[in-house]
Write an enzyme that holds these catalytic residues in place. Structure first.
Site, mmCIF file in Angstrom:
data_model
loop_
_atom_site.group_PDB
_atom_site.id
_atom_site.type_symbol
_atom_site.label_atom_id
_atom_site.label_comp_id
_atom_site.label_asym_id
_atom_site.label_seq_id
_atom_site.Cartn_x
_atom_site.Cartn_y
_atom_site.Cartn_z
ATOM 1 N N LYS A 1 0.828 -1.221 0.000
ATOM 2 C CA LYS A 1 0.000 0.000 0.000
ATOM 3 C C LYS A 1 0.861 1.270 0.000
ATOM 4 C CE LYS A 1 -2.150 -2.015 3.462
ATOM 5 N NZ LYS A 1 -1.747 -3.398 3.177
ATOM 6 N N THR B 1 11.285 4.711 5.790
ATOM 7 C CA THR B 1 10.144 5.017 6.658
ATOM 8 C C THR B 1 9.478 3.719 7.098
ATOM 9 O OG1 THR B 1 8.711 5.199 4.718
ATOM 10 C CG2 THR B 1 9.584 7.268 5.602
ATOM 11 N N ARG C 1 10.983 0.135 8.722
ATOM 12 C CA ARG C 1 11.436 -0.304 10.046
ATOM 13 C C ARG C 1 12.951 -0.163 10.088
ATOM 14 N NH1 ARG C 1 7.097 0.501 11.451
ATOM 15 N NH2 ARG C 1 5.580 -0.865 12.446
ATOM 16 N N GLU D 1 15.642 2.786 18.046
ATOM 17 C CA GLU D 1 14.792 3.961 18.225
ATOM 18 C C GLU D 1 13.834 3.811 19.403
ATOM 19 O OE1 GLU D 1 12.485 4.080 14.557
ATOM 20 O OE2 GLU D 1 10.859 2.990 15.520
ATOM 21 N N HIS E 1 9.725 8.510 13.828
ATOM 22 C CA HIS E 1 8.594 7.628 13.504
ATOM 23 C C HIS E 1 7.284 8.414 13.410
ATOM 24 C CE1 HIS E 1 7.807 3.110 13.594
ATOM 25 N NE2 HIS E 1 6.798 3.677 13.002
HETATM 26 P P1 NAI Z 1 2.009 -3.900 2.824
HETATM 27 O O1 NAI Z 1 1.849 -5.223 3.499
HETATM 28 O O2 NAI Z 1 0.848 -3.317 2.080
HETATM 29 O O3 NAI Z 1 3.252 -3.974 1.789
HETATM 30 C C1 NAI Z 1 4.466 -4.584 2.086
HETATM 31 C C2 NAI Z 1 5.063 -5.058 0.755
HETATM 32 O O4 NAI Z 1 6.368 -5.594 1.020
HETATM 33 C C3 NAI Z 1 4.243 -6.162 0.079
HETATM 34 O O5 NAI Z 1 3.993 -5.860 -1.264
HETATM 35 C C4 NAI Z 1 5.131 -7.403 0.221
HETATM 36 O O6 NAI Z 1 5.001 -8.309 -0.877
HETATM 37 C C5 NAI Z 1 6.520 -6.757 0.237
HETATM 38 N N1 NAI Z 1 7.530 -7.658 0.775
HETATM 39 C C6 NAI Z 1 7.402 -8.614 1.725
HETATM 40 N N2 NAI Z 1 8.577 -9.249 1.906
HETATM 41 C C7 NAI Z 1 9.463 -8.667 1.057
HETATM 42 C C8 NAI Z 1 10.832 -8.894 0.778
HETATM 43 N N3 NAI Z 1 11.518 -9.865 1.411
HETATM 44 N N4 NAI Z 1 11.418 -8.121 -0.156
HETATM 45 C C9 NAI Z 1 10.723 -7.163 -0.827
HETATM 46 N N5 NAI Z 1 9.420 -6.904 -0.594
HETATM 47 C C10 NAI Z 1 8.798 -7.652 0.330
HETATM 48 O O7 NAI Z 1 2.532 -2.905 3.937
HETATM 49 P P2 NAI Z 1 2.424 -1.296 3.956
HETATM 50 O O8 NAI Z 1 1.130 -0.893 4.577
HETATM 51 O O9 NAI Z 1 2.778 -0.759 2.643
HETATM 52 O O10 NAI Z 1 3.574 -0.954 5.024
HETATM 53 C C11 NAI Z 1 4.945 -1.162 4.735
HETATM 54 C C12 NAI Z 1 5.750 -0.963 6.011
HETATM 55 O O11 NAI Z 1 5.692 0.419 6.395
HETATM 56 C C13 NAI Z 1 5.208 -1.713 7.250
HETATM 57 O O12 NAI Z 1 5.750 -3.018 7.299
HETATM 58 C C14 NAI Z 1 5.672 -0.875 8.392
HETATM 59 O O13 NAI Z 1 6.889 -1.413 8.858
HETATM 60 C C15 NAI Z 1 5.937 0.512 7.794
HETATM 61 N N6 NAI Z 1 5.099 1.564 8.365
HETATM 62 C C16 NAI Z 1 5.720 2.702 8.850
HETATM 63 C C17 NAI Z 1 4.980 3.753 9.390
HETATM 64 C C18 NAI Z 1 5.627 4.999 9.903
HETATM 65 O O14 NAI Z 1 4.971 5.777 10.620
HETATM 66 N N7 NAI Z 1 6.866 5.295 9.561
HETATM 67 C C19 NAI Z 1 3.510 3.635 9.503
HETATM 68 C C20 NAI Z 1 2.963 2.437 8.906
HETATM 69 C C21 NAI Z 1 3.737 1.431 8.376
#
Ligand code: NAI
Length: 330
Positions: A155, A232, A234, A263, A295
């Site tokens: 997303k 942004t 982890r 962090e 964060h």
């Molecule tokens: P999502 O689940 O929609 O997308 C994650 C994508 O990463 C998926 O398309 C998945 O296939 C891919 N993926 C999984 N394993 C992988 C690998 N080994 N290599 C490459 N791609 C891989 O998650 P979303 O909602 O897009 O969030 C992504 C990350 O953003 C979360 O895991 C979270 O850690 C972080 N996040 C950070 C925030 C902040 O305030 N800075 C807030 C919300 C989320």
């Protein structure tokens, strides 16, 4: 349904209080303190606890919650790498999260970090306040016509692809599971190709055993000279020590981090009177081409509203015996 909130900040209670009138069956109590083995016992008499990204939900905490009679953990965030899920399963505890609230909020923050570190906005702001109108050290590059490499096209990553395309960048992407309906302007390549071709690299995949330290010295060596790196997602996707080594070798035009290893002690706390016990953050902050935020990618009004609505929907659906399947962490 009675919910005890831990680690509550004023912006949390404001957005939840605004949503609560639509959920007459739910009552909440807010605590400022975060959850620990000790504070978990305060949840006795509550059906659920509501926690956030920095909470250390280890096996001892889960046992203490279970002893207090709590059956449900409501994560008011997407990530759940801070929960010992094996312990949660063993205790029969249900964990519900908010898988996607406002992907644009995080993507826009990633873009803000990229713009700011490229054009040295953090330095320009301080300089002008000190009546220093010299432009030395502020030279950036145009993003228009350059190549963005997006790692993880879920997303948030896909929102970042849209944003980068919108400012005239070519968009390369790497994902273990490429999206089937990706727009034509997103070109999937191998991780190595993305690393070696991109002028801006932005990380948007989850932290797993496989992605832990995916950006290490070997990955940094594959990157273009003067690349901009943004994280942004982890902190532990990047090996901080290797990143520092790369920065010292003048590899990066800029680095923008909303998340970084170690962090947890800092996140959302005012520690201005503390002498920080680890030097890693201080070392990162000492570089002129690094911006660190705490964060805050999620912190927009729209995202906070969506988080409170989904968290309360999660609680109501659990109370009705029919928890929202897509939001269950298993
Ligand atoms: P999502 O689940 O929609 O997308 C994650 C994508 O990463 C998926 O398309 C998945 O296939 C891919 N993926 C999984 N394993 C992988 C690998 N080994 N290599 C490459 N791609 C891989 O998650 P979303 O909602 O897009 O969030 C992504 C990350 O953003 C979360 O895991 C979270 O850690 C972080 N996040 C950070 C925030 C902040 O305030 N800075 C807030 C919300 C989320």
């Amino acid at each position: 349904m009675k919910i005890l909130f831990y680690d509550t900040k004023p912006y949390d209670s404001m957005s939840f209080d605004a949503a609560l009138p639509s959920y007459p069956e739910i009552t909440v109590e807010y605590l400022k303190t975060d959850i620990s083995e000790k504070t978990a016992s305060l949840a006795r008499g509550y059906d659920a606890v509501c926690l956030f990204v920095a909470s250390d939900v280890n096996a001892a905490v889960i046992r203490a919650l279970s002893d207090a009679g709590v059956r449900l953990i409501l994560m008011r965030c997407a990530g759940f790498n801070n929960i010992d899920m094996e312990a949660a399963r063993a205790a029969g505890m249900t964990v519900l999260r908010v898988p996607g609230y406002s992907p644009e909020a995080i993507a826009e923050h990633a873009l803000a970090l990229a713009f700011a570190v490229n054009r040295r906005i953090h330095k320009a702001y301080i300089k002008v306040r000190e009546n220093n109108f010299s432009l030395m050290g502020l030279t950036g590059v145009n993003f228009y016509g350059k190549t963005a490499g997006i790692v993880g096209t879920g997303k948030i990553g896909m929102a970042m692809c849209r944003d980068c395309h919108g400012i005239g960048m070519q968009v390369l992407a790497y994902d273990k599971y490429p999206a089937k309906n990706a727009p034509d302007y997103v070109k999937y390549v191998s991780l190595d190709e993305l690393l070696s071709e991109s002028d801006l690299i932005s990380l948007h995949c989850p932290l797993t055993e496989e992605t832990y330290h995916m950006i290490d010295l070997a990955a940094i060596e594959k990157m273009k000279q003067d690349v901009i790196l943004v994280n942004t997602s982890r902190g532990a996707l990047i090996s901080t020590n290797d990143l520092i080594a790369g920065i010292r070798q003048y590899k990066f035009l800029g680095v923008g981090l909303d998340v970084y290893e170690e962090e947890s002690e800092n996140v959302f706390e005012n520690r201005e009177d503390d002498i920080l016990e680890t030097s890693v953050t201080a070392r990162l902050l000492s570089f002129p081409n690094v911006i660190v935020t705490s964060h805050q990618g999620f912190l927009t009004r729209e995202a906070l509203e969506a988080i409170s609505r989904t968290t309360l929907d999660n609680a109501a659906s659990f109370a009705a015996g029919n928890p929202i399947q897509a939001n269950i962490v298993s």
